[in-house]
Scaffold this motif. Structure first.
Motif, mmCIF file in Angstrom:
data_model
loop_
_atom_site.group_PDB
_atom_site.id
_atom_site.type_symbol
_atom_site.label_atom_id
_atom_site.label_comp_id
_atom_site.label_asym_id
_atom_site.label_seq_id
_atom_site.Cartn_x
_atom_site.Cartn_y
_atom_site.Cartn_z
ATOM 1 N N SER A 184 0.836 -1.210 0.000
ATOM 2 C CA SER A 184 0.000 0.000 0.000
ATOM 3 C C SER A 184 0.864 1.250 0.000
ATOM 4 C CB SER A 184 -0.928 -0.009 1.221
ATOM 5 O OG SER A 184 -0.219 0.284 2.415
ATOM 6 N N ARG A 185 1.960 1.224 0.772
ATOM 7 C CA ARG A 185 2.824 2.404 0.818
ATOM 8 C C ARG A 185 3.534 2.622 -0.506
ATOM 9 N NH1 ARG A 185 3.445 0.282 5.987
ATOM 10 N NH2 ARG A 185 5.267 -0.942 5.409
ATOM 11 N N VAL A 186 3.934 1.517 -1.143
ATOM 12 C CA VAL A 186 4.580 1.643 -2.448
ATOM 13 C C VAL A 186 3.588 2.172 -3.475
ATOM 14 C CG1 VAL A 186 5.639 0.370 -4.343
ATOM 15 C CG2 VAL A 186 6.313 -0.118 -1.995
ATOM 16 N N ALA A 187 2.376 1.574 -3.489
ATOM 17 C CA ALA A 187 1.375 1.979 -4.476
ATOM 18 C C ALA A 187 0.925 3.418 -4.266
ATOM 19 C CB ALA A 187 0.166 1.039 -4.407
ATOM 20 N N ALA A 188 0.706 3.784 -3.006
ATOM 21 C CA ALA A 188 0.221 5.134 -2.708
ATOM 22 C C ALA A 188 1.361 6.134 -2.582
ATOM 23 C CB ALA A 188 -0.585 5.124 -1.411
ATOM 24 N N HIS A 189 2.586 5.650 -2.749
ATOM 25 C CA HIS A 189 3.766 6.499 -2.660
ATOM 26 C C HIS A 189 3.905 7.101 -1.268
ATOM 27 C CE1 HIS A 189 6.744 9.476 -4.425
ATOM 28 N NE2 HIS A 189 7.137 8.297 -4.847
ATOM 29 N N GLN A 190 3.561 6.319 -0.260
ATOM 30 C CA GLN A 190 3.718 6.761 1.123
ATOM 31 C C GLN A 190 5.128 6.399 1.597
ATOM 32 O OE1 GLN A 190 0.520 4.833 3.155
ATOM 33 N NE2 GLN A 190 -1.017 6.236 2.388
ATOM 34 N N VAL A 191 6.094 7.133 1.104
ATOM 35 C CA VAL A 191 7.489 6.858 1.409
ATOM 36 C C VAL A 191 7.866 7.589 2.691
ATOM 37 C CG1 VAL A 191 9.859 7.029 0.558
ATOM 38 C CG2 VAL A 191 7.986 6.591 -1.033
ATOM 39 N N ASN A 192 8.590 6.910 3.544
ATOM 40 C CA ASN A 192 9.076 7.518 4.775
ATOM 41 C C ASN A 192 9.790 8.828 4.449
ATOM 42 O OD1 ASN A 192 11.643 7.801 6.644
ATOM 43 N ND2 ASN A 192 10.064 6.800 7.859
ATOM 44 N N GLN A 193 9.531 9.877 5.237
ATOM 45 C CA GLN A 193 10.074 11.193 4.911
ATOM 46 C C GLN A 193 11.601 11.215 4.958
ATOM 47 O OE1 GLN A 193 8.567 14.055 7.675
ATOM 48 N NE2 GLN A 193 9.496 13.109 9.477
ATOM 49 N N ASP A 194 12.205 10.424 5.834
ATOM 50 C CA ASP A 194 13.666 10.354 5.862
ATOM 51 C C ASP A 194 14.200 9.710 4.586
ATOM 52 O OD1 ASP A 194 13.768 11.547 8.315
ATOM 53 O OD2 ASP A 194 14.101 9.711 9.459
ATOM 54 N N VAL A 195 13.523 8.646 4.144
ATOM 55 C CA VAL A 195 13.926 7.966 2.908
ATOM 56 C C VAL A 195 13.779 8.918 1.728
ATOM 57 C CG1 VAL A 195 13.338 6.095 1.320
ATOM 58 C CG2 VAL A 195 13.416 5.664 3.779
ATOM 59 N N ARG A 196 12.667 9.637 1.681
ATOM 60 C CA ARG A 196 12.451 10.586 0.593
ATOM 61 C C ARG A 196 13.509 11.690 0.609
ATOM 62 N NH1 ARG A 196 11.296 10.832 -4.125
ATOM 63 N NH2 ARG A 196 9.422 9.578 -3.753
ATOM 64 N N TYR A 197 13.848 12.175 1.783
ATOM 65 C CA TYR A 197 14.866 13.225 1.898
ATOM 66 C C TYR A 197 16.197 12.744 1.315
ATOM 67 C CZ TYR A 197 18.298 16.283 4.185
ATOM 68 O OH TYR A 197 19.346 17.127 4.427
ATOM 69 N N LEU A 198 16.611 11.531 1.680
ATOM 70 C CA LEU A 198 17.893 11.011 1.180
ATOM 71 C C LEU A 198 17.824 10.730 -0.317
ATOM 72 C CD1 LEU A 198 18.852 8.569 4.078
ATOM 73 C CD2 LEU A 198 19.763 10.848 3.629
ATOM 74 N N ALA A 199 16.693 10.191 -0.776
ATOM 75 C CA ALA A 199 16.558 9.884 -2.197
ATOM 76 C C ALA A 199 16.636 11.161 -3.040
ATOM 77 C CB ALA A 199 15.237 9.169 -2.447
ATOM 78 N N ASP A 200 16.027 12.228 -2.558
ATOM 79 C CA ASP A 200 16.079 13.491 -3.283
ATOM 80 C C ASP A 200 17.493 14.026 -3.392
ATOM 81 O OD1 ASP A 200 13.364 13.444 -3.638
ATOM 82 O OD2 ASP A 200 12.908 14.813 -1.977
ATOM 83 N N ARG A 201 18.384 13.555 -2.548
ATOM 84 C CA ARG A 201 19.778 13.989 -2.575
ATOM 85 C C ARG A 201 20.696 12.950 -3.201
ATOM 86 N NH1 ARG A 201 16.802 16.496 0.427
ATOM 87 N NH2 ARG A 201 17.145 18.642 1.127
ATOM 88 N N GLY A 202 20.094 11.941 -3.812
ATOM 89 C CA GLY A 202 20.869 10.978 -4.584
ATOM 90 C C GLY A 202 21.434 9.813 -3.811
ATOM 91 N N VAL A 203 21.015 9.606 -2.566
ATOM 92 C CA VAL A 203 21.521 8.469 -1.800
ATOM 93 C C VAL A 203 20.833 7.194 -2.288
ATOM 94 C CG1 VAL A 203 21.777 7.452 0.492
ATOM 95 C CG2 VAL A 203 21.964 9.933 0.201
ATOM 96 N N MET A 204 21.622 6.212 -2.687
ATOM 97 C CA MET A 204 21.120 4.935 -3.195
ATOM 98 C C MET A 204 21.040 3.954 -2.029
ATOM 99 S SD MET A 204 20.111 3.351 -5.973
ATOM 100 C CE MET A 204 20.776 4.410 -7.260
#
Length: 572
Positions: free
Chosen positions: A195-215
């Motif tokens: 559900s989180r993947v489908a609804a794009h309910q990504v943890n805010q910490d994960v989203r923060y790192l992803a936006d900065r290119g952390v793999m």
């Protein structure tokens, strides 16, 4: 095997029988009657009624086996009456143990008779499952979410299912409850994650790192929490698979370092379009000492670019503000402090103006840094008087100087301020890369966090303590929560698999199932798998997918409860 006491014509007999049909056969032989058939197959309605009765029967059985005794003989469990002429059999239940045995045996007979009527090839009993669901429906509506709620409801479902086999009741009940809890928690976890993947309910910490290119590693993408992460850490001891996980963690930490490089020079990029293009160079630079040197060079270039054409002269406003400051300094309560102030600003600032009253770019940089260092030094002095008078006086001098720079250099000043901000971040980066724990200049989130803390020049490191030390503090602490602080040595998965491919490791000695399962589980930890997992979890979703995700989230725990009922029923 259960024992039954049969009374025929005033005589009592103890008889052993596995189930209802066998008991009827024994009675028929003793009375000379024919054996009654098991009966017609249960209808759908009977199956639903059987399922609806299961939780109540299982709960009663649980209470009685827990030591509860009503103090009287229950006719339902304690007596079977086949007719006045056919005789009766009784299960004495005046004692708790005897009542317990009576209840368990009767439930076992009930199940045996029902299954005998269904026949050996009846398949899954959907009608009975429906009855189970209907009678426990209120439990599925209990508030809660996540794997914990699913496991708890699952355990409750397993506890209420009757144990229908002879043997150790508590061993069977323990298995029944554990399997149901596992099923409930697992299904809730899977559907909740989906559900989180489908609804794009990504943890805010994960989203923060992803936006900065952390793999991130696949197990870190749903963070949050640490159970799956800990399992992945423990799996690093598994040959080949563990090396793949270690290599994935190395890629994660190295991408974090690259994100830190970009965070350092971000102010420069925001102030200068040409520098923003140069940021792409950081995508290809080697991580470690070479990367840190590249960042340093970019900041130096930004300073040179900002200082080119910059100048500062003693205009009327600067002269007035500077003169007022020196007048106030002369009124300090201690003449020695006033002399110290006048001596230092003359040496560090006024002498740089030269005969024509103008500073070039390099002189501006030197004077500004000197004032900043003096303000910091005396503001942290152990002498309270120096803190109050000298510290504040140098702070005001620095503020007057900066206002003049910005006022007189409207084009170059933003670039200069950006270079200054980048250098402040670079100080933390440099310290992190220089720590003894940072192998070849590659640092962990904890190393960066510690460096940011030690670089805080505020009194008592108040900025760091109040989370105001800037973006480097945010990056370090967020990464520490998500990716941890492990930077393992390079793995040997490639060498292991390559050796196996040419026969150095005989794959015939390995269990094929183990190889297949280990390989499948490890695929997301390959370089390609890691990129695909990050892209899949973090990709933007269309509206219908978000709606589907919200629906999955609502049904995750009820579905887990249903799975638990299924598992509990299968282990009756």
């Amino acid at each position: 095997m259960p024992k039954f006491r049969i009374e025929l014509n005033g005589a009592k007999f103890d008889v052993e029988a596995d189930d209802e049909n066998q008991l009827q056969s024994v009675i028929a032989e003793m009375t000379g009657q024919s054996v009654a058939p098991a009966g017609p197959k249960p209808s759908i309605g009977e199956g639903i009624a059987m399922g609806a009765e299961d939780p109540f029967l299982g709960s009663s059985q649980l209470l009685i086996n827990s030591g509860y005794s009503p103090g009287y003989q229950s006719r339902r469990f304690g007596q079977y009456d086949e007719g006045d002429d056919a005789g009766i059999y009784e299960l004495p239940g005046s004692k708790t143990r005897e009542l317990r045995e009576s209840v368990n045996a009767t439930i076992a007979r009930r199940e045996a008779q029902y299954q005998a009527r269904r026949g050996p090839d009846a398949g899954f009993d959907f009608a009975r499952m429906g009855g189970n669901i209907l009678s426990t429906l209120p439990l599925a509506a209990v508030p809660g979410s996540g794997v914990g709620a699913g496991a708890a409801l699952g355990a409750g479902a397993g506890a209420t299912m009757p144990v229908t086999q002879e043997g150790d009741y508590w061993k069977q009940k323990g298995t029944q409850t554990a399997v149901s809890a596992l099923a409930g928690g697992a299904v809730s976890k899977v559907l909740g994650g989906a559900s989180r993947v489908a609804a794009h309910q990504v943890n805010q910490d994960v989203r923060y790192l992803a936006d900065r290119g952390v793999m991130m590693r696949p197990d870190q993408l749903g963070k949050a929490g640490g159970f799956v992460n800990q399992a992945a850490e423990k799996a690093t001891s598994i040959p080949a698979v563990g090396d793949l996980i270690k290599n994935a963690q190395r890629r994660t930490v190295e991408s974090f370092n690259r994100a830190a490089y970009k965070e350092v020079v971000a102010p420069i990029a925001a102030a200068d379009d040409a520098t923003r293009i140069m940021l792409d160079d950081l995508d290809d630079v080697a991580i470690g000492r070479e990367g840190v040197a590249k960042v340093k060079q970019m900041i130096s270039n930004a300073y040179d670019n900002a200082l080119e054409g910059m100048a500062l002269k003693v205009d009327d406003q600067f002269a007035a503000e500077w003169g007022n400051l020196k007048t106030l300094a002369a009124e300090m309560p201690d003449d020695a402090m006033a002399k110290t102030f006048n001596s230092l600003i003359a040496k560090k600032v006024e002498n740089r103006f030269g005969q024509i009253g103008t500073m070039d770019g390099q002189s501006v940089q030197g004077a500004e840094r000197a004032l900043n260092n003096l303000a910091s030094k005396y503001s942290k002095s152990m002498d309270p008087a120096q803190q109050e008078f000298l510290g504040n006086a140098f702070k005001e001098a620095h503020a007057i100087f900066e206002r003049a720079i910005i006022r007189q250099n409207p084009t170059q000043a933003p670039k200069y301020q950006a270079a200054k901000e980048a250098f402040k971040h670079y100080v933390s980066l440099r310290k992190a890369a220089a720590r003894t724990t940072s192998k070849d200049g590659v640092f962990t989130p904890a190393a960066l966090r510690s460096a940011v803390q030690s670089s805080d020049r505020s009194i008592g490191r108040d900025a760091f303590a109040t989370n105001r030390a800037g973006p480097m503090q945010t990056l370090a602490e967020t990464a520490e929560r998500v990716i941890g602080n492990q930077y393992p040595d390079s793995g040997t998965a490639g060498r292991f698999l390559g050796a196996a491919a040419v026969g150095a490791v005989p794959l015939g000695l390995l269990n094929p199932g183990t190889v297949a399962m280990g390989g499948a589980a490890a695929l997301p930890y390959t370089a390609l798998g890691q990129r695909v997992a990050n892209a899949a979890v973090l990709a933007r979703r269309p509206e219908w997918a978000r709606n589907a995700g919200m629906m999955l989230d609502r049904v995750a725990v009820p579905a887990g409860f249903g799975a638990a009922l299924f598992a509990g029923g299968a282990n009756r």
